[in-house]
Design a protein around this motif. Sequence first.
Motif, PDB file in Angstrom:
ATOM      1  N   ALA A   1    -117.398  31.200  30.228  1.00 42.03           N
ATOM      2  CA  ALA A   1    -117.848  30.529  31.448  1.00 42.03           C
ATOM      3  C   ALA A   1    -118.725  29.328  31.100  1.00 42.03           C
ATOM      4  N   GLN A   2    -119.531  29.458  30.061  1.00 44.12           N
ATOM      5  CA  GLN A   2    -120.372  28.342  29.612  1.00 44.12           C
ATOM      6  C   GLN A   2    -119.514  27.161  29.183  1.00 44.12           C
ATOM      7  N   VAL A   3    -118.426  27.429  28.487  1.00 47.39           N
ATOM      8  CA  VAL A   3    -117.530  26.364  28.020  1.00 47.39           C
ATOM      9  C   VAL A   3    -116.849  25.670  29.193  1.00 47.39           C
TER      10      VAL A   3
ATOM     11  N   LEU B   1    -104.820  41.352  33.885  1.00 46.85           N
ATOM     12  CA  LEU B   1    -104.224  40.027  34.032  1.00 46.85           C
ATOM     13  C   LEU B   1    -105.276  38.934  33.862  1.00 46.85           C
ATOM     14  N   ALA B   2    -106.447  39.119  34.432  1.00 45.84           N
ATOM     15  CA  ALA B   2    -107.514  38.132  34.266  1.00 45.84           C
ATOM     16  C   ALA B   2    -107.857  37.976  32.786  1.00 45.84           C
ATOM     17  N   TYR B   3    -107.914  39.087  32.062  1.00 42.62           N
ATOM     18  CA  TYR B   3    -108.207  39.034  30.629  1.00 42.62           C
ATOM     19  C   TYR B   3    -107.171  38.196  29.889  1.00 42.62           C
ATOM     20  N   TRP B   4    -105.889  38.456  30.125  1.00 43.74           N
ATOM     21  CA  TRP B   4    -104.843  37.757  29.359  1.00 43.74           C
ATOM     22  C   TRP B   4    -104.799  36.281  29.713  1.00 43.74           C
ATOM     23  N   LEU B   5    -105.015  35.928  30.966  1.00 39.54           N
ATOM     24  CA  LEU B   5    -105.031  34.514  31.358  1.00 39.54           C
ATOM     25  C   LEU B   5    -106.209  33.793  30.709  1.00 39.54           C
TER      26      LEU B   5
ATOM     27  N   ASN C   1    -105.937  30.745  27.788  1.00 39.18           N
ATOM     28  CA  ASN C   1    -106.540  29.430  28.005  1.00 39.18           C
ATOM     29  C   ASN C   1    -107.654  29.136  27.001  1.00 39.18           C
ATOM     30  N   ALA C   2    -108.421  30.157  26.633  1.00 41.37           N
ATOM     31  CA  ALA C   2    -109.478  29.958  25.649  1.00 41.37           C
ATOM     32  C   ALA C   2    -108.900  29.631  24.278  1.00 41.37           C
TER      33      ALA C   2
ATOM     34  N   HIS D   1    -113.672  30.801  35.236  1.00 42.14           N
ATOM     35  CA  HIS D   1    -112.699  31.676  34.585  1.00 42.14           C
ATOM     36  C   HIS D   1    -112.079  32.605  35.625  1.00 42.14           C
ATOM     37  N   PHE D   2    -110.960  33.193  35.287  1.00 42.51           N
ATOM     38  CA  PHE D   2    -110.301  34.133  36.195  1.00 42.51           C
ATOM     39  C   PHE D   2    -111.105  35.428  36.249  1.00 42.51           C
TER      40      PHE D   2
END
Length: 298
Positions: A53-55, A103-107, A111-112, A186-187
């Motif tokens: 989230a900081q990034v 799903l939020a984790y994998w997305l 992206n990261a 982030h998701f």
Amino acid sequence: MDAPPSPLRRYRVPALLFVVTALGVATAALHVQGLLPARVPSASEPFHYHQYAQVLRHVRSDGDVDFASVGRERQALDGFVQSLASFSPHNRPDVFPTSEDALAYWLNTYNALVLQQVVDGYPYLENVRQPWLGRFFWGRAWPVGGERLTLWALENRVLRTEFADPRIHFALFQAARGGPRLDGAHFQPEYLDAQLNDAGRRFVGDKRNVELDGDTVHLSRLFETYRDDFLAALPEGRGGNVLQFVWAFLPDTCEERPGCATRGDLDRACGPKLDRCHIVYSPEDWTLPDAAAREPRP
């Protein structure tokens, strides 16, 4: 007089080369598909998205990214990526109990990793005008929850296989102005459905991705590449029309985006069944969405 060489000896070296080559090809295939194991380090703290989230604070409202600033915060980005080696829905389902958590984790993971890959090559990538990301689909792998996953494996073996939601294609950052953009957040599992819908509206609302010209609709090539995924989500299934999926993410009015295409515009141009229009898939814009780029954004 010396004895003639054994026929077996004659073919020993070529046979060995064949075996070595076959093993290399098989290992490469396993590598790309994310089927090789990875060490799972002990975690020093519970899994969280604080560093990621900081990034994402360096993502602009138009989707461009201040990659130089992201690079100056490598410690936060690398720290989050490092945590992925210890946690994933595959090896720690207790940490990700719902499908939204997973799903939020994998997305976020995908992206990261793309962000890290870009920062590793920045600023060289600023001048690249080709689909450079494709090379990394086949190349680099990261340790993620006991597996070594490439971007290709994350998209095709995990996301497309485990989650029948074509909206993921609007959410996967491709580090290209013609592809899905990052959001500044982030998701999150509790807001995931709304976030995916927002990602779809952002993508469809960009004239580079959807543009009406009389009875011709210019669409991003993403709709051609993943056409079967989009059609599978329609009530008509594969007998449907990809424009039906596009229609669902168009706005009713253009109050917030003057000059945009609306659902009514698509209805009038293509008919009530959206079958009277000619679809043209446009070339993708692979320029890096760099907030520091000197070229004016379209």
